[in-house]
Design a protein around this motif. Structure first.
Motif, short mmCIF file in Angstrom:
data_model
loop_
_atom_site.label_atom_id
_atom_site.label_comp_id
_atom_site.label_asym_id
_atom_site.label_seq_id
_atom_site.Cartn_x
_atom_site.Cartn_y
_atom_site.Cartn_z
N ARG A 116 33.16 40.20 36.35
CA ARG A 116 34.51 40.70 36.51
C ARG A 116 35.13 40.02 37.72
O ARG A 116 34.42 39.55 38.61
CB ARG A 116 34.51 42.22 36.68
N PRO A 117 36.47 39.93 37.81
CA PRO A 117 37.07 39.10 38.86
C PRO A 117 36.95 39.67 40.27
O PRO A 117 37.01 38.90 41.24
CB PRO A 117 38.54 39.01 38.43
N ASP A 417 46.85 35.73 37.17
CA ASP A 417 47.34 37.04 37.59
C ASP A 417 46.22 38.03 37.93
O ASP A 417 46.50 39.14 38.38
CB ASP A 417 48.21 37.65 36.48
N LEU A 418 44.98 37.64 37.72
CA LEU A 418 43.87 38.56 37.98
C LEU A 418 43.59 38.67 39.48
O LEU A 418 43.81 37.73 40.24
CB LEU A 418 42.61 38.08 37.26
N ILE A 428 38.52 30.37 43.15
CA ILE A 428 38.96 30.33 41.76
C ILE A 428 40.49 30.27 41.62
O ILE A 428 41.00 29.50 40.79
CB ILE A 428 38.35 31.49 40.96
N PRO A 429 41.28 31.04 42.38
CA PRO A 429 42.74 30.91 42.21
C PRO A 429 43.24 29.48 42.41
O PRO A 429 44.09 29.00 41.65
CB PRO A 429 43.29 31.87 43.28
N GLN A 430 42.71 28.81 43.43
CA GLN A 430 43.13 27.43 43.66
C GLN A 430 42.68 26.52 42.52
O GLN A 430 43.40 25.60 42.11
CB GLN A 430 42.56 26.93 44.99
N TYR A 431 41.49 26.81 42.00
CA TYR A 431 41.00 26.00 40.88
C TYR A 431 41.88 26.18 39.65
O TYR A 431 42.23 25.21 38.96
CB TYR A 431 39.55 26.38 40.57
#
Length: 438
Positions: A116-117, A417-418, A428-431
């Protein structure tokens, strides 16, 4: 070429098979199905069904059962390779403590699992969190070893626990040798790490937790360590009838990649034993015996006989997910792809936890450079767990490989948006943003 993000494999992918040694020639006498005179022919649908809710995908999901016993201050008996004592980052202490003390089962599934995130707590940290919460008065950790206590080296064990991040500098200094193995103190609670066959005396209420990683660590093959006998031997060493057992929980380990999916059947068998401890002293059920035959034949690569035996067993025990999975495996070895997938679908319908095998197949398709097949397997896995964000993330990567930017963009917008954890998944957001720019 883009460096592909394959974290979903590390989080939710098992190995392609448990560690089994193949023997070149069988011993003089091979096992065979028990004659009908010894075991009458069962009805077409046998009462061997295990409620999948009894099979915890992650050890952290045992928290509600442990919390319910808090006022009784039980002893925890832990049968596991992993002691679940990984240190919790300081920034997550408060969130983890709140989750352990008050979190519902649904909140634990969202925030105490790596798939889960935004996990506040990982399964590898759950016993540490439970000790911090004061759930147990004592812990007895049964080690997966065949060694005697006298051959264990306390300094090696001390270094292993520290280097793996399970104990901090102060905690590791409390570790000492013991006639049964080792002992130490965590959060003011005594913890004994004991060798099988050297179980200490216990009084008062007991909680039992079994993790399948224990058996995978000891299993070799059906000649050297028959898995059913290994299971029976381990549990028979516990004075089950004398224990004031208040809770028994079972974690599977496939979701973290610790335990291979072909060992999952042990969870079904152990869940049955939890409800009927007397089974340990009786001959094993016929379905279990037939399963043992399949594993035995596979040890010697008798694959035609494996398929024949698996077909018969799966037809006889239609509600037994592990036997349906054995049929799937046997069909794969004979390259019967479509029929194998049908058998896997039947298995997943009985126990959704087997859907992790779709990720094994996705990884295999990737190594063979078959992106369409990889996508198909990822979609099948996502159908069983639509809230795992690492599946659509990998799907987006494959879409980009195939030049399908629109399909990838739709998935990436939702993933962006997670609420990704700044502790566990800060990159992960940057990826995702970098993929959206491609």
């Amino acid at each position: 070429m883009r460096t592909l993000m394959v974290l979903f494999i590390a989080l939710a992918l098992t190995t392609f098979g448990c560690q089994r040694d193949n023997e070149s020639t069988p011993p003089p006498v091979a096992t065979s199905a028990v004659p009908d005179t010894a075991h009458p022919e069962p009805p077409p649908t046998a009462p061997e069904v295990t409620d999948p809710s009894a099979l915890l995908e992650f050890a952290s999901l045992a928290i509600p059962q442990w919390r319910a016993l808090n006022n009784e201050q039980p002893t925890l008996v832990l049968i596991s390779q992993d002691p679940f004592l990984q240190l919790i980052p300081e920034s997550r202490h408060e969130a983890a403590a709140t989750l352990v003390r008050n979190g519902s089962a649904e909140e634990l599934r969202r925030h105490a699992a790596p798939d889960r995130p935004d996990p506040h707590l990982l399964p590898s940290q759950v016993l540490r969190a439970a000790l911090d919460a004061g759930f147990f008065s004592r812990v007895i950790w049964i080690l997966p070893t065949k060694e005697s206590p006298q051959t264990l080296d306390v300094e090696i064990f001390r270094r292993q626990l520290f280097d793996s991040g399970l104990l901090d500098e102060q905690e590791v200094q409390t570790l000492a040798a013991d006639p049964r193995g080792f002992r130490l103190t965590l959060a003011g609670i005594p913890l004994e790490a004991v060798v099988p066959g050297h179980f200490p005396e216990i009084s008062g209420p007991v909680a039992l937790h079994v993790d399948l990683g224990f058996f995978q660590a000891l299993y070799r093959n059906e000649v050297k360590s028959p898995v059913f006998e290994l299971m029976r031997e381990t549990l028979s060493e516990l004075p089950m009838e004398d224990l004031d057992l208040r809770a028994a929980t079972l974690s599977m380990g496939q979701g973290e990649g610790r335990v291979s999916v072909d060992m999952r059947f042990l969870g079904h068998r152990l869940a049955r034993i939890f409800t009927e401890p007397g089974m340990l002293t009786r001959p094993q059920p016929r379905a279990w015996h037939e399963h043992g035959d399949i594993l035995y034949l596979a040890t010697f690569l008798e694959m035609d006989r494996v398929l024949e035996t698996a077909r018969e067993a799966a037809a006889r025990w239609t509600d037994d997910a592990p036997l349906q999975f054995e049929l799937y495996r046997a069909l794969r070895t004979r390259r019967a792809g479509s029929e194998a997938l049908e058998a896997l679908a039947r298995t997943v319908a009985l126990d959704p936890g087997y859907a992790v095998e779709y990720l094994n197949l996705a990884a295999l398709a990737r190594t063979r450079e078959l992106p369409d097949q990889e996508l198909r397997m990822l979609e099948m896995a996502a159908a069983e767990d639509s809230r795992n964000p690492f599946l659509p993330l990998r799907m987006a990567e494959v879409y980009l490989e195939l030049g399908k930017a629109l399909e990838a963009a739709e998935l990436l917008r939702e993933l962006a948006d997670l609420p990704w954890s700044e502790v566990h998944y800060p990159w992960i957001p940057q990826y995702i943003a970098s993929l959206m720019e491609d």
